[in-house]
Write an enzyme that holds these catalytic residues in place. Sequence first.
Site, PDB file in Angstrom:
ATOM      1  N   GLU A   1     -16.832   7.030 -10.001  1.00 24.68           N
ATOM      2  CA  GLU A   1     -17.360   6.286  -8.857  1.00 24.68           C
ATOM      3  C   GLU A   1     -18.380   7.117  -8.102  1.00 24.68           C
ATOM      4  OE1 GLU A   1     -14.037   4.822  -6.545  1.00 24.68           O
ATOM      5  OE2 GLU A   1     -13.268   3.680  -8.220  1.00 24.68           O
TER       6      GLU A   1
ATOM      7  N   HIS B   1     -15.421  -0.169  -4.560  1.00 27.36           N
ATOM      8  CA  HIS B   1     -14.100   0.293  -4.087  1.00 27.36           C
ATOM      9  C   HIS B   1     -13.875  -0.116  -2.628  1.00 27.36           C
ATOM     10  CE1 HIS B   1     -10.811   3.476  -4.975  1.00 27.36           C
ATOM     11  NE2 HIS B   1     -10.365   2.599  -4.103  1.00 27.36           N
TER      12      HIS B   1
ATOM     13  N   GLY C   1     -11.536  -2.394  -1.581  1.00 29.73           N
ATOM     14  CA  GLY C   1     -10.249  -3.068  -1.380  1.00 29.73           C
ATOM     15  C   GLY C   1      -9.718  -2.974   0.037  1.00 29.73           C
TER      16      GLY C   1
HETATM   17  P1  NAD Z   1       3.003  -0.020  -5.210  1.00 29.06           P
HETATM   18  O1  NAD Z   1       3.546   1.337  -5.421  1.00 29.06           O
HETATM   19  O2  NAD Z   1       3.564  -0.857  -4.113  1.00 29.06           O
HETATM   20  O3  NAD Z   1       3.124  -0.866  -6.573  1.00 29.06           O
HETATM   21  C1  NAD Z   1       2.833  -0.344  -7.835  1.00 29.06           C
HETATM   22  C2  NAD Z   1       3.787  -0.985  -8.833  1.00 29.06           C
HETATM   23  O4  NAD Z   1       3.395  -0.565 -10.133  1.00 29.06           O
HETATM   24  C3  NAD Z   1       5.248  -0.560  -8.643  1.00 29.06           C
HETATM   25  O5  NAD Z   1       6.081  -1.707  -8.577  1.00 29.06           O
HETATM   26  C4  NAD Z   1       5.544   0.279  -9.875  1.00 29.06           C
HETATM   27  O6  NAD Z   1       6.884   0.182 -10.321  1.00 29.06           O
HETATM   28  C5  NAD Z   1       4.578  -0.320 -10.886  1.00 29.06           C
HETATM   29  N1  NAD Z   1       4.303   0.557 -12.016  1.00 29.06           N
HETATM   30  C6  NAD Z   1       4.240   1.904 -12.055  1.00 29.06           C
HETATM   31  N2  NAD Z   1       3.974   2.323 -13.314  1.00 29.06           N
HETATM   32  C7  NAD Z   1       3.867   1.202 -14.067  1.00 29.06           C
HETATM   33  C8  NAD Z   1       3.593   0.980 -15.438  1.00 29.06           C
HETATM   34  N3  NAD Z   1       3.389   2.008 -16.281  1.00 29.06           N
HETATM   35  N4  NAD Z   1       3.560  -0.287 -15.877  1.00 29.06           N
HETATM   36  C9  NAD Z   1       3.793  -1.319 -15.022  1.00 29.06           C
HETATM   37  N5  NAD Z   1       4.065  -1.170 -13.736  1.00 29.06           N
HETATM   38  C10 NAD Z   1       4.087   0.074 -13.248  1.00 29.06           C
HETATM   39  O7  NAD Z   1       1.427   0.158  -5.033  1.00 29.06           O
HETATM   40  P2  NAD Z   1       0.392  -0.835  -4.323  1.00 29.06           P
HETATM   41  O8  NAD Z   1       0.285  -0.497  -2.874  1.00 29.06           O
HETATM   42  O9  NAD Z   1       0.680  -2.231  -4.731  1.00 29.06           O
HETATM   43  O10 NAD Z   1      -0.974  -0.332  -5.000  1.00 29.06           O
HETATM   44  C11 NAD Z   1      -1.278  -0.658  -6.333  1.00 29.06           C
HETATM   45  C12 NAD Z   1      -2.569   0.001  -6.793  1.00 29.06           C
HETATM   46  O11 NAD Z   1      -3.647  -0.399  -5.945  1.00 29.06           O
HETATM   47  C13 NAD Z   1      -2.568   1.531  -6.762  1.00 29.06           C
HETATM   48  O12 NAD Z   1      -3.241   2.007  -7.914  1.00 29.06           O
HETATM   49  C14 NAD Z   1      -3.416   1.858  -5.562  1.00 29.06           C
HETATM   50  O13 NAD Z   1      -4.018   3.123  -5.691  1.00 29.06           O
HETATM   51  C15 NAD Z   1      -4.432   0.731  -5.630  1.00 29.06           C
HETATM   52  N6  NAD Z   1      -5.151   0.476  -4.384  1.00 29.06           N
HETATM   53  C16 NAD Z   1      -6.490   0.208  -4.463  1.00 29.06           C
HETATM   54  C17 NAD Z   1      -7.214  -0.059  -3.309  1.00 29.06           C
HETATM   55  C18 NAD Z   1      -8.668  -0.404  -3.390  1.00 29.06           C
HETATM   56  O14 NAD Z   1      -9.398  -0.102  -2.465  1.00 29.06           O
HETATM   57  N7  NAD Z   1      -9.121  -1.060  -4.443  1.00 29.06           N
HETATM   58  C19 NAD Z   1      -6.581  -0.019  -2.057  1.00 29.06           C
HETATM   59  C20 NAD Z   1      -5.199   0.227  -2.011  1.00 29.06           C
HETATM   60  C21 NAD Z   1      -4.493   0.480  -3.187  1.00 29.06           C
END
Ligand code: NAD
Length: 315
Positions: free
Chosen positions: A268, A286, A288
């Site tokens: 990025e 990015h 989100g």
């Molecule tokens: P979270 O921890 O609440 O949820 C993640 C889920 O993924 C959990 O339920 C976990 O058990 C599951 N998981 C872990 N490993 C796995 C695998 N190998 N296969 C399937 N499931 C699996 O996290 P969240 O707050 O929902 O965030 C999710 C993603 O979004 C993260 O990667 C975070 O970095 C990203 N995010 C991006 C932005 C953005 O600006 N685009 C903003 C916030 C979060």
Amino acid sequence: MDGVIVNRKVLVADAIDRSAVDLLEKAGFRVDLRPGISAEELESVIGGYDVLLVRGRTKVTAKVIERGVPVLKVVGRAGVGLDNVDLEAAARHGVKVLNTPESSTESVAELVIGLMIAVARKIAWCDRQVRGGRWPKSEAMGVELAGKTLGVVGYGRIGRRVAEIAYAMGMKIVAYDVIPIPEEVLAKAGAKLTSLEEVLRTADIITLHVPLTPETRHLINASKLEMMKPGAIIINASRGEVIDEEALYTALKNGRIAGAGLDVFEKEPPTGSKLLELDNVVLTPHIGAQTLEAQEAAATMLAKKVIEAFASTSS
Ligand code: NAD
């Protein structure tokens, strides 16, 4: 408020919403605003602060932490990812690390819905055409989301919120996670929890919401893309490395995958990426968590956690 907080000093090293400063000052902290501070300056001044607050820009390295202790007690990250904080060094020196993973759930979920619609209705492509003086109505044929199956990979905070909104829009939800998901949580979106393979084979749209771990790096690779329904759409607002971009490019280029909506990239910004050449991809930088509400929520939640941390240690 606990009077013991009076002499604590906070350094804000990134642009964090003002609400954090107001809350901390009200609680008795002295707050210095230095957004944009250089790495060298940070290393030279950090020794005088009890708290360091950052977003994603400032790198809280082992050196910063070593220079910060013994005064430095807390590092706070407004937002989710802790990739910019040396967690091991913090643990070694007894520095508490706080973040606000809950703050951006709604904003990311709404962006994902936006990307789904943008790809399904070719909104970004249409915008480019109309600006160029064209009116390509017949080529702009899209698909509805209602009645389609959404595959949610990673059914955590964001995955479930996306599922709930999509369910309200008339979509069917299939989900995959590595942990058991309570029945009542699945019921909120009428979701069926199943294997990754079944999600990939049955969904019309796949959306990724897993953290980046060694297991999820390139979770979506050439063979997984091959399992997806011909003409499926993929959305990624998790972490760029979860998709093998080279494989995605090939699948998009040959039409195996109809389109993609990407908020995150392996590198990025994705300068020079072949994905930039494709019309059936909607790209965002990015963003989100880039809403007024998410930024304010991150700041407020972080300030409250910092206040709590000192209140509990000083009582
Ligand atoms: P979270 O921890 O609440 O949820 C993640 C889920 O993924 C959990 O339920 C976990 O058990 C599951 N998981 C872990 N490993 C796995 C695998 N190998 N296969 C399937 N499931 C699996 O996290 P969240 O707050 O929902 O965030 C999710 C993603 O979004 C993260 O990667 C975070 O970095 C990203 N995010 C991006 C932005 C953005 O600006 N685009 C903003 C916030 C979060």
